[in-house]
Design a protein around this motif. Sequence first.
Motif, short mmCIF file in Angstrom:
data_model
loop_
_atom_site.label_atom_id
_atom_site.label_comp_id
_atom_site.label_asym_id
_atom_site.label_seq_id
_atom_site.Cartn_x
_atom_site.Cartn_y
_atom_site.Cartn_z
N ARG A 74 -19.59 4.10 -3.05
CA ARG A 74 -19.78 2.83 -3.77
C ARG A 74 -18.70 1.82 -3.41
NH1 ARG A 74 -21.35 5.03 -9.87
NH2 ARG A 74 -23.23 6.19 -9.24
N ARG A 75 -17.48 2.30 -3.31
CA ARG A 75 -16.40 1.38 -2.96
C ARG A 75 -16.50 0.94 -1.51
NH1 ARG A 75 -11.46 4.74 -4.83
NH2 ARG A 75 -13.01 6.42 -4.71
N LEU A 239 -19.31 -13.23 -3.36
CA LEU A 239 -19.42 -11.86 -2.88
C LEU A 239 -18.05 -11.18 -2.82
CD1 LEU A 239 -22.01 -12.22 0.04
CD2 LEU A 239 -22.39 -11.21 -2.22
N ILE A 240 -17.04 -11.92 -2.38
CA ILE A 240 -15.69 -11.37 -2.29
C ILE A 240 -15.16 -11.00 -3.68
CG2 ILE A 240 -13.29 -11.89 -1.70
CD1 ILE A 240 -14.39 -13.68 0.54
N ILE A 241 -15.32 -11.92 -4.63
CA ILE A 241 -14.84 -11.66 -5.98
C ILE A 241 -15.60 -10.50 -6.61
CG2 ILE A 241 -14.65 -12.61 -8.31
CD1 ILE A 241 -14.18 -15.35 -7.05
N PHE A 246 -15.73 -5.03 -8.69
CA PHE A 246 -16.40 -3.74 -8.72
C PHE A 246 -15.44 -2.61 -8.35
CE2 PHE A 246 -18.53 -0.26 -6.54
CZ PHE A 246 -19.48 0.11 -7.49
N ILE A 247 -14.65 -2.83 -7.29
CA ILE A 247 -13.70 -1.82 -6.86
C ILE A 247 -12.69 -1.53 -7.96
CG2 ILE A 247 -11.79 -1.36 -5.26
CD1 ILE A 247 -13.41 -2.79 -3.11
N ARG A 252 -10.74 2.32 -11.84
CA ARG A 252 -10.25 2.62 -13.17
C ARG A 252 -11.05 3.76 -13.80
NH1 ARG A 252 -6.03 3.62 -15.79
NH2 ARG A 252 -6.16 3.27 -18.04
N LYS A 253 -12.36 3.76 -13.60
CA LYS A 253 -13.19 4.84 -14.13
C LYS A 253 -12.78 6.18 -13.54
CE LYS A 253 -17.39 2.26 -15.30
NZ LYS A 253 -18.84 2.08 -15.01
#
Length: 267
Positions: A74-75, A239-241, A246-247, A252-253
């Motif tokens: 995902r990352r 998109l960058i933000i 998301f990362i 953190r999760k």
Amino acid sequence: MFIFLPIEGGRSALITDRPGLHIISGSCLVLANLSFFSGLALIPLGESSAIFFVAPLIITLFSVMFLKEVVGFRRWSALIIGMAGVLLIVKPGTINFTWATFLPITAAIMYAIRSIITRKMGLQETAVTMSFYLHLTFIAACGIMGLLFGDGNFSGSKNPALDFIFRAWVMPSTEMLIVIFTAGIASAMGGYFSAQAYRLSSASVVAPFEYTTLVLAVFWGYFLWNELPDFISFIGISLIISSGVFIAIRERKIELSEEVKDLTGHQ
């Protein structure tokens, strides 16, 4: 820096066994600043900042390559989306493309290398130590540049980026001295807290939070110079933000999940 020095143990905190790494780290940041500010002579603040913010994506990539941090599918997907956003801003192969965009890209790479070095040293060095040698490198680099180019003999190329680097040094006005002093204080504080953040957390967690600077760059670019990125660039910035946020959430999760496992294992 001198504000935090007593907190970090006084002058003994400035002793280091890694002067070479400190010099390399400081030199990377010197080159990053030089490249970025040279780019501002040719590229609007918002777009230049957006291009520079490929840096947190590169940091995440380098954290895998050099720090052996684990990055999942995902990352990686978020990184690819972020890179796509950068391409929308740079616009390679179109009439709007300019080679000046390589200046903030170079700045991003140099900044990423510096951040990885900071993370590598962070377990053994204090933030005030890293900040001290960082600014010492800046002073030395500026002194050398002043001796080599300060007379302005290399200026006049009619290239705004090169003229920015090689322009003659002059005594600043009172107004500019206030601006320089304020910028110096802000830079020192930012450098300290940035180093502290990379010391205490993984690079791939800290890096995405630097995207707040991108939002502020667009705001100040419009507020001060009436500069606004075009529609395609706005999509790229979004998109960058989005990828950065998301990362940050994903990292953190994962950290929380690992902490729960550790607690469960100790019970």
